[in-house]
Design a protein around this motif. Structure first.
Motif, short mmCIF file in Angstrom:
data_model
loop_
_atom_site.label_atom_id
_atom_site.label_comp_id
_atom_site.label_asym_id
_atom_site.label_seq_id
_atom_site.Cartn_x
_atom_site.Cartn_y
_atom_site.Cartn_z
N TRP A 407 55.30 79.28 15.70
CA TRP A 407 54.42 78.95 14.58
C TRP A 407 53.39 77.90 14.99
CZ3 TRP A 407 54.72 81.25 9.71
CH2 TRP A 407 55.81 82.11 9.51
N GLU A 408 52.14 78.10 14.54
CA GLU A 408 51.08 77.12 14.78
C GLU A 408 51.05 76.11 13.63
OE1 GLU A 408 47.23 78.75 15.38
OE2 GLU A 408 47.87 80.22 16.86
N PRO A 409 51.31 74.83 13.91
CA PRO A 409 51.24 73.83 12.84
C PRO A 409 49.79 73.42 12.58
CG PRO A 409 51.86 72.79 14.90
CD PRO A 409 51.70 74.25 15.20
N ILE A 410 49.31 73.62 11.35
CA ILE A 410 47.89 73.35 11.07
C ILE A 410 47.68 72.18 10.12
CG2 ILE A 410 47.11 75.69 11.57
CD1 ILE A 410 47.11 76.26 8.58
N SER A 411 48.70 71.84 9.31
CA SER A 411 48.55 70.71 8.39
C SER A 411 49.87 69.95 8.33
CB SER A 411 48.15 71.19 6.99
OG SER A 411 49.13 72.08 6.46
N ILE A 412 49.79 68.66 7.95
CA ILE A 412 51.00 67.83 7.96
C ILE A 412 50.86 66.72 6.93
CG2 ILE A 412 50.14 66.30 9.80
CD1 ILE A 412 53.04 66.27 10.90
#
Length: 575
Positions: A407-412
């Motif tokens: 999975w590509e993490p795009i927001s946090i």
């Protein structure tokens, strides 16, 4: 009565003042009149001699207008009073009747408000404590199940390994005994071979002797026969040999129990299992016990919440710049006036409010909310290219914190409630939000609603509200998607008619949701309440803004970063 869960159904309704010819935003409510009021109309309402003693409250605390129910005995009057003794609705005229003399009466609206508040409290208990706690315990049973399977797999492997060891020993003993049998056989056959040769030699001797005696028999050999000396022709006796004594096999004496005793056994301890611990409601939060300073801050926040309300106008407070970026797509506020800002080119910069550059790093970040500051002052940011979440400590050390697999993490976002880390991620056409605890252990995956439909398409900005709701700005879904902490979809806000392209999102002390959006002709910042109802526009296109990044500071001001400048503008919107 209708419960509060119906609110999201009308979550996109524009709340207007109920005064004729007034189109301002509704912020207050008169309980006796059941009228929606803006700030100015409220002031007029409270100054009027006829209504100056009316109870006017913030809109979210209003009493509801009950449906009209006519009195059975007096059809021209409304049954708006409840007799506590008889538990039946009455009109005011009924209260003077003899059968109700001395009885106590209660306004139906008060009863409705009380029951309504009770339902809200029970809903809150279920959503805030019972359901999350029950799900945590279910998760615990799942983890115990995985642990049991892991232990049993180990036991099965041990049994197989022990059986193999025993089998190897059996094979070795069998091989040795077969070798012994082969040696005995070889020895016996060697003796028999020698005996066979003895009889071969003796048979040759007899055949030779037989031939010799036959030679004396013809008449032509008569003279030879007379001259033959038979005294030395005595036939040798047959050689004596011994019969072989073959070995005898004695079968081993063993049973199933004998073999079972050779192997280990499985014991179930005779121990009474411990009861699972249920977190008490009073301490259901995963936070540590607050210090005296934190308790004081909480009290101050609570007092502030009682006095703060949405202002009728927005006031510009100040501006500051973030160096070495060409735009400000996301802002993360830290301690001591330090903040982080990023543009769409992967430049991540730490600065103070005077614009002094403190640290700059190059990341694979884009125009998303890909960084967040924790309560401890550390910064987490997503490395989309390598599918990793990294941490920058206050001493500027960068370490890997979590690997997100495929999975590509795009927001946090770092939770201010319990320190959890919320991450918006994508994989192909799939999207989800994952919750991690402070140590990086995965706690929750939110991906689909109760109908199995995907909640998100591209969760590029993420935040958490004071009630634990997870608020997502999803530009591909053209919506603000809100899910509660129990993974239940609460509502999706999709704007008011025009193309809605949401970017930065944040929440405040009062549970407001502030989001900026942009399309070809509209660039605005709007505010919703925590149930998704549109309250007002904070910034409009007339102010010449192109908002992208948003955050709220400890002074309850909101900061706006834009796509065409590295200047951040700070506004006051509460009073």
């Amino acid at each position: 009565f209708q419960m509060a869960t119906s609110l999201p159904v009308t979550a996109q309704h524009y709340l207007e003042c109920g005064t004729e010819d007034c189109e301002k935003n509704c912020q207050f409510y008169c309980n006796p009149c059941h009228r929606q009021l803006c700030e100015q109309c409220r002031d007029k309402h409270q100054k009027s001699p006829d209504t100056k003693n009316h109870e006017v409250v913030p809109f979210l605390q209003h009493k509801r207008l009950l449906p009209v129910d006519k009195c059975k005995l007096h059809p021209t009057r409304n049954a708006d009073i409840l007799c506590n003794e008889c538990n039946i609705p009455l009109c005011s005229k009924c209260t003077t009747m003899e059968e109700h003399f001395g009885h106590k009466f209660v306004d139906m609206e008060d009863i409705d408000a009380e029951k309504f508040a009770f339902c809200l409290e029970e809903i809150s208990k279920i959503q805030e404590y019972f359901l999350p706690t029950s799900k945590e315990m279910k998760t615990e049973t799942d983890e115990d199940g995985r642990e049991v399977k892991k232990i049993m797999d180990g036991i099965r492997n041990s049994i197989k390994a022990e059986a193999k060891s025993l089998k190897d020993l059996v094979d070795k003993v069998t091989s040795d005994k077969l070798e012994q049998a082969n040696t005995i056989e070889k020895s016996l056959l060697t003796v028999l071979k020698q005996q066979e040769k003895t009889y071969d030699d003796y048979n040759k001797y007899l055949e030779k002797l037989l031939k010799e005696f036959h030679g004396y028999l013809p008449l032509s050999n008569f003279k030879v026969l007379l001259s033959a000396n038979f005294e030395n022709s005595k036939i040798q006796s047959i050689p004596e040999t011994t019969k072989p004594v073959p070995p005898v096999f004695t079968a081993g004496q063993f049973t199933y129990d004998d073999v079972s005793k050779l192997l280990g056994k499985i014991d179930v301890p005779n121990i009474k299992p411990d009861k699972r611990k249920i977190k008490p409601m009073a301490t259901s939060s995963t936070q540590l016990k607050p210090t005296g300073k934190e308790m004081k801050q909480d009290r101050e926040k609570s007092d502030m919440k009682q006095t703060l309300s949405l202002s009728s106008s927005v006031t510009k407070v100040r501006e500051y710049t973030i160096p070495d970026v060409d735009s400000v797509y996301h802002i993360s506020l830290g301690k001591s006036g330090r903040l982080w800002g990023s543009d769409k080119c992967g430049n991540l910069v730490q600065t103070d409010l005077q614009g002094n550059l403190l640290l700059k790093i190059q990341t694979s970040g884009r125009d998303d909310g890909y960084h967040t500051v924790t309560q401890d002052g550390d910064l987490f940011f997503t490395d989309i290219k390598n599918k990793v979440i990294k941490r920058i400590t206050q001493d500027k050390t960068i370490t890997e914190f979590i690997k997100t697999g495929d999975w590509e993490p795009i927001s946090i976002h770092s939770s201010h409630i319990n320190g959890d880390i919320l991450v918006g991620m994508i994989k192909g056409r799939e999207a989800k939000v994952t919750r991690y605890n402070k140590t990086g252990e995965e706690k929750q995956n939110i991906q689909r609603d109760n109908k199995g439909q995907g909640l998100y398409k591209y969760p590029h900005y993420i935040t958490e509200n004071i009630n634990g709701d997870i608020c997502i700005s999803d530009i591909n879904k053209r919506a603000v998607v809100v899910v509660n902490k129990s993974e239940q979809h609460r509502f999706s806000y999709t704007g008011q008619g025009s193309l809605f392209l949401p970017y930065g999102i944040c929440t405040d002390l009062l549970g407001h949701i502030i989001v900026c959006f942009s399309n070809l002709i509209n660039n605005k910042v709007l505010i919703l309440n925590q149930d998704g109802q549109f309250l007002s526009l904070l910034l409009t296109p007339q102010q010449g803004i192109y908002p992208r990044g948003l955050c709220v500071d400890d002074e309850n001001n909101f900061h706006v970063g834009q796509r065409n400048t590295n200047t951040v503008t700070v506004y006051k919107y509460l009073q």
